[in-house]
Design a protein around this motif. Structure first.
Motif, mmCIF file in Angstrom:
data_model
loop_
_atom_site.group_PDB
_atom_site.id
_atom_site.type_symbol
_atom_site.label_atom_id
_atom_site.label_comp_id
_atom_site.label_asym_id
_atom_site.label_seq_id
_atom_site.Cartn_x
_atom_site.Cartn_y
_atom_site.Cartn_z
ATOM 1 N N GLU A 114 34.711 45.255 39.319
ATOM 2 C CA GLU A 114 34.086 44.291 38.410
ATOM 3 C C GLU A 114 35.133 43.606 37.543
ATOM 4 O OE1 GLU A 114 30.661 45.457 36.150
ATOM 5 O OE2 GLU A 114 30.190 47.082 37.557
ATOM 6 N N LYS A 115 34.790 42.425 37.054
ATOM 7 C CA LYS A 115 35.646 41.712 36.105
ATOM 8 C C LYS A 115 35.152 41.998 34.686
ATOM 9 C CE LYS A 115 36.911 37.445 36.875
ATOM 10 N NZ LYS A 115 36.877 35.960 36.999
ATOM 11 N N ILE A 116 36.069 42.386 33.802
ATOM 12 C CA ILE A 116 35.711 42.623 32.412
ATOM 13 C C ILE A 116 36.779 41.981 31.518
ATOM 14 C CG2 ILE A 116 34.643 44.845 33.033
ATOM 15 C CD1 ILE A 116 36.980 46.182 31.478
ATOM 16 N N ARG A 117 36.623 42.114 30.219
ATOM 17 C CA ARG A 117 37.619 41.666 29.262
ATOM 18 C C ARG A 117 38.528 42.829 28.897
ATOM 19 N NH1 ARG A 117 38.434 36.174 28.533
ATOM 20 N NH2 ARG A 117 36.454 35.152 29.075
ATOM 21 N N SER A 118 39.825 42.579 28.877
ATOM 22 C CA SER A 118 40.786 43.634 28.551
ATOM 23 C C SER A 118 40.767 43.933 27.061
ATOM 24 C CB SER A 118 42.198 43.203 28.973
ATOM 25 O OG SER A 118 42.714 42.239 28.056
ATOM 26 N N ASN A 119 41.599 44.867 26.635
ATOM 27 C CA ASN A 119 41.687 45.227 25.220
ATOM 28 C C ASN A 119 42.142 44.056 24.359
ATOM 29 O OD1 ASN A 119 41.315 48.335 25.321
ATOM 30 N ND2 ASN A 119 42.836 47.924 26.902
ATOM 31 N N THR A 120 42.863 43.112 24.963
ATOM 32 C CA THR A 120 43.323 41.937 24.218
ATOM 33 C C THR A 120 42.472 40.704 24.529
ATOM 34 O OG1 THR A 120 44.973 41.544 25.971
ATOM 35 C CG2 THR A 120 45.695 42.753 24.014
ATOM 36 N N GLY A 121 41.309 40.907 25.158
ATOM 37 C CA GLY A 121 40.369 39.822 25.371
ATOM 38 C C GLY A 121 40.605 38.971 26.589
ATOM 39 N N GLN A 122 41.463 39.415 27.507
ATOM 40 C CA GLN A 122 41.764 38.641 28.699
ATOM 41 C C GLN A 122 40.892 39.103 29.867
ATOM 42 O OE1 GLN A 122 46.178 38.017 29.250
ATOM 43 N NE2 GLN A 122 46.266 39.656 27.742
ATOM 44 N N PRO A 123 40.479 38.186 30.741
ATOM 45 C CA PRO A 123 39.736 38.614 31.924
ATOM 46 C C PRO A 123 40.636 39.411 32.853
ATOM 47 C CG PRO A 123 40.277 36.276 32.070
ATOM 48 C CD PRO A 123 40.674 36.725 30.693
ATOM 49 N N VAL A 124 40.122 40.527 33.357
ATOM 50 C CA VAL A 124 40.907 41.371 34.247
ATOM 51 C C VAL A 124 40.015 41.873 35.370
ATOM 52 C CG1 VAL A 124 40.488 43.383 32.764
ATOM 53 C CG2 VAL A 124 42.343 43.450 34.424
ATOM 54 N N GLN A 125 40.564 41.848 36.581
ATOM 55 C CA GLN A 125 39.833 42.323 37.752
ATOM 56 C C GLN A 125 40.845 42.773 38.791
ATOM 57 O OE1 GLN A 125 37.456 39.335 39.744
ATOM 58 N NE2 GLN A 125 36.022 40.873 40.528
ATOM 59 N N LEU A 126 40.565 43.891 39.456
ATOM 60 C CA LEU A 126 41.451 44.365 40.510
ATOM 61 C C LEU A 126 41.365 43.438 41.717
ATOM 62 C CD1 LEU A 126 40.939 48.247 40.578
ATOM 63 C CD2 LEU A 126 42.549 46.896 39.219
ATOM 64 N N ILE A 127 42.504 43.218 42.367
ATOM 65 C CA ILE A 127 42.508 42.454 43.609
ATOM 66 C C ILE A 127 41.775 43.232 44.698
ATOM 67 C CG2 ILE A 127 44.014 41.514 45.409
ATOM 68 C CD1 ILE A 127 46.076 40.967 43.194
ATOM 69 N N ARG A 128 41.984 44.559 44.708
ATOM 70 C CA ARG A 128 41.237 45.447 45.599
ATOM 71 C C ARG A 128 40.725 46.616 44.777
ATOM 72 N NH1 ARG A 128 44.466 47.073 50.903
ATOM 73 N NH2 ARG A 128 42.456 48.099 51.288
ATOM 74 N N SER A 129 39.456 46.934 44.901
ATOM 75 C CA SER A 129 38.878 48.031 44.129
ATOM 76 C C SER A 129 39.433 49.367 44.606
ATOM 77 C CB SER A 129 37.352 48.027 44.254
ATOM 78 O OG SER A 129 36.972 48.163 45.609
#
Length: 364
Positions: A35-50
């Motif tokens: 899933e895509k979420i917001r990081s601790n610093t507010g940036q979108p983050v998502q794994l390329i492969r789960s």
């Protein structure tokens, strides 16, 4: 093959939570599953492969402290030490760093839990396990509950203590001791944020990869350089050779271990690829200024570790018939696992195909 991370921290761990990590266990599993979420610093983050599996291994030491400070827990505020630490963490950046340094000194170097008796852990472990269980989906994704217990006498980390030829008190190894060690420590974490622990240039001078992303610094008791005599007792290749030597002498090899890789992430973000690395601490997440920030500050430049030296590593690969806790954990205990530095390398082992015996005829 299944790939996952076995050493991982969220906001519950005292060091992660106290230096800015706000993401929780459920956030971590959302990211691990793709899933895509917001990081601790507010940036979108998502794994390329789960990932296929993830173990949450919060620090056993001072569990509940970060949560208590964040929530201004009355049990902490009524304690003299706890009240002072809480005030420092709600003060200036300098005050927060001073408080964090004090916690490391007391809790890790001296080995004293300053929160003992305050009951800050409460039902935290039970709640943690229940949350981890809720994210387990047999056949699709495996969530594992664990913890990290850190044995760092006087803050020495390893410094030649990891694979000794004697017991910790200096007495000779016995077959009984060696058997217990290999039973309880069947696999070894060979790569993570601090680089590889496979070998060292002084141990493997002909190996061009022996210096791969290595932090050759002891840091918990203050930055200090490693010394050559420590090295053979710290790295996996030399430990495997020492284990054979010890096995010949006492009859049991204490170092016949398998290997696995992890992130040791303190952000609740299990990113392992160089092209998608989100750092391993909140303050080293991507930013225009993060490249040269201190991870381990030191007056001596040779002992200073900066963000650019954080390894994106690593991953554990396990051979499993299906993606379940039973299969993943079973593979680990059988040492049917290996470490990678983030790439999903697949090991192929050729099997010998039995053939029918050939007739040699007979002589008269």
């Amino acid at each position: 093959m299944l790939f996952g991370d076995l050493h991982f921290h969220t906001e519950i761990s005292f060091d992660a939570g106290l230096i800015g990590t706000s993401l929780n266990v459920h956030d971590a599993f959302r990211v691990a599953r793709g899933e895509k979420i917001r990081s601790n610093t507010g940036q979108p983050v998502q794994l390329i492969r789960s990932l296929d599996f993830l173990a949450v291994t919060e620090h056993a030491e001072m569990i509940g402290l970060a949560t208590a400070i964040r929530r201004s827990d009355p049990r902490l505020l009524l304690d003299d030490w706890g009240g002072r630490i809480h005030a420092l963490f709600n003060g200036s950046q300098q005050d927060r760093m001073a408080a964090f340094g004090e916690i490391i000194e007391i809790g890790t170097v001296q080995g004293i839990d300053p929160t003992a008796g305050l009951g800050l852990d409460g039902d935290l472990w039970v709640d943690l396990v229940e949350t981890i269980d809720s994210d387990n989906e047999p056949g699709v994704f495996t969530s594992l509950a664990g913890f990290e217990w850190t044995f760092t006498p006087k803050g020495d980390m390893s410094n030649g203590l990891m694979f000794p030829e004697t017991k910790f008190d200096g007495s000779p190894l016995t077959a009984e001791y060696a058997a217990k060690r290999i039973r309880w420590e069947p696999i070894h974490e060979m790569t993570q944020i601090k680089g590889d622990e496979e070998t060292h240039p002084l141990l493997s001078p002909d190996d061009e990869f022996a210096d791969f992303e290595r932090w050759d610094v002891a840091n918990l008791s203050g930055p200090a350089a490693k010394t050559p005599e420590m090295l053979q007792y710290e790295y996996a290749r030399s430990a495997l050779k020492l284990g054979l030597k010890i096995g010949r002498e006492i009859g049991v090899n204490p170092d016949k271990f398998g290997m696995y890789g992890t992130t040791d992430s303190h952000t609740a973000l299990p990113t392992t690829r160089e092209d998608n690395c989100f750092g391993k601490y909140q303050h080293t997440e991507p930013s225009p200024d993060s490249h040269g920030m201190d991870v381990i500050p030191a007056e001596d430049p040779a002992l200073r570790i900066i963000t650019a030296q954080e390894s994106a590593s690593g991953l554990t690969a396990v051979w499993a018939r299906e993606n379940t806790r039973r299969e993943v954990f079973g593979a680990l205990t059988r040492k049917e696992a290996y470490a990678t530095t983030g790439s999903r390398l697949r090991v192929r082992v050729p099997c010998a195909i039995p053939t029918a015996p050939t007739s040699t005829g007979s002589r008269s």
